[in-house]
Design a protein around this motif. Structure first.
Motif, short mmCIF file in Angstrom:
data_model
loop_
_atom_site.label_atom_id
_atom_site.label_comp_id
_atom_site.label_asym_id
_atom_site.label_seq_id
_atom_site.Cartn_x
_atom_site.Cartn_y
_atom_site.Cartn_z
N ALA A 19 0.84 -1.20 0.00
CA ALA A 19 0.00 0.00 0.00
C ALA A 19 0.87 1.25 0.00
CB ALA A 19 -0.92 0.00 1.22
N PHE A 20 1.96 1.23 0.74
CA PHE A 20 2.89 2.36 0.77
C PHE A 20 3.50 2.57 -0.61
CE2 PHE A 20 7.37 3.71 1.31
CZ PHE A 20 7.14 4.99 1.76
N SER A 21 3.95 1.51 -1.25
CA SER A 21 4.56 1.63 -2.57
C SER A 21 3.58 2.19 -3.59
CB SER A 21 5.08 0.27 -3.04
OG SER A 21 6.00 -0.24 -2.12
N ILE A 22 2.36 1.69 -3.56
CA ILE A 22 1.33 2.17 -4.49
C ILE A 22 1.02 3.64 -4.21
CG2 ILE A 22 -1.10 1.92 -5.12
CD1 ILE A 22 -0.70 -1.13 -4.71
N SER A 23 0.98 4.03 -2.94
CA SER A 23 0.69 5.42 -2.59
C SER A 23 1.77 6.36 -3.09
CB SER A 23 0.54 5.57 -1.08
OG SER A 23 -0.53 4.82 -0.62
N ILE A 24 3.02 5.96 -2.98
CA ILE A 24 4.11 6.79 -3.48
C ILE A 24 4.02 6.94 -5.00
CG2 ILE A 24 6.62 6.90 -3.80
CD1 ILE A 24 5.81 7.71 -1.02
N CYS A 29 2.65 10.25 -9.67
CA CYS A 29 1.86 10.45 -10.89
C CYS A 29 1.01 11.71 -10.77
CB CYS A 29 0.98 9.24 -11.17
SG CYS A 29 1.89 7.79 -11.68
N GLU A 30 0.44 11.94 -9.60
CA GLU A 30 -0.37 13.14 -9.38
C GLU A 30 0.49 14.40 -9.53
OE1 GLU A 30 -1.78 16.51 -7.02
OE2 GLU A 30 -0.18 15.20 -6.35
N THR A 36 3.91 19.64 -10.95
CA THR A 36 4.60 20.16 -9.77
C THR A 36 5.68 19.17 -9.37
OG1 THR A 36 2.99 19.15 -8.29
CG2 THR A 36 2.59 21.44 -8.92
N GLU A 37 6.54 19.62 -8.51
CA GLU A 37 7.68 18.80 -8.10
C GLU A 37 7.31 17.94 -6.89
OE1 GLU A 37 11.88 20.06 -6.52
OE2 GLU A 37 11.48 20.93 -8.48
N LEU A 38 7.79 16.72 -6.88
CA LEU A 38 7.61 15.83 -5.73
C LEU A 38 8.70 16.17 -4.72
CD1 LEU A 38 6.14 13.42 -4.45
CD2 LEU A 38 7.76 11.93 -5.59
N ALA A 39 8.30 16.76 -3.63
CA ALA A 39 9.26 17.20 -2.62
C ALA A 39 9.65 16.04 -1.71
CB ALA A 39 8.66 18.32 -1.78
#
Length: 154
Positions: A19-24, A29-30, A36-39
């Motif tokens: 679930a963590f991997s999919i969320s990242i 992707c969002e 925007t940049e993934l901080a």
């Protein structure tokens, strides 16, 4: 006791890590879609959330063997742990998505969405485990019936 906690952590982590991997991946992707940049702080907050959920779920799962907790119905156990999990999610997601301007409304929406998802997933898990238990009970009943028939013949 420590062995039970370690076993619980392994079982819980095997469900939490995918679930963590999919969320990242969804977050990346969002951010790509929104241009925007993934901080790094977003990833750290997400890691903190999942690590906190992992620890809380491990404690809940490890308590299954505790005699006072074992007598509590499944739904009550899930409802007891739900506010703690909602608190983690409601405090973490606004930091990731920069929702400071409308934090109350977003907190309510996030909390209600998470509570709904939590209840649905808990119900599905309960019915899945109940189905497996019923199948096991049916198999044991058939075995007991065969053994009693064999004893009556012999």
């Amino acid at each position: 006791m420590m062995n039970r906690i370690i076993d619980s952590f392994r079982k819980v982590s095997s469900h939490i890590m995918p679930a963590f991997s999919i969320s990242i991946i969804i977050l990346a992707c969002e951010r790509y879609y929104m241009r925007t940049e993934l901080a790094a702080t977003d990833v750290f907050v997400m890691t903190w959330m999942f690590f906190s959920i992992d620890i809380l779920s491990t404690i809940t799962f490890a308590m299954e063997g505790w005699h006072k907790w074992a007598g509590v119905p499944y739904w009550v156990k899930r409802l007891i742990s739900m506010p703690f999990l909602i608190a983690i999610v409601v405090s973490g997601l606004p930091m990731i998505f920069d929702m400071s301007s409308r934090s109350r409304m977003n907190g309510l929406l996030i909390g209600s969405f998470f509570a709904t998802a939590y209840i649905v997933i808990s119900a599905l898990r309960y019915y899945s485990q109940k189905k497996q238990t019923d199948e096991m009970n049916d198999a044991l009943f058939k075995l007991k019936k065969e053994i009693s028939e064999n004893e009556q013949e012999g």
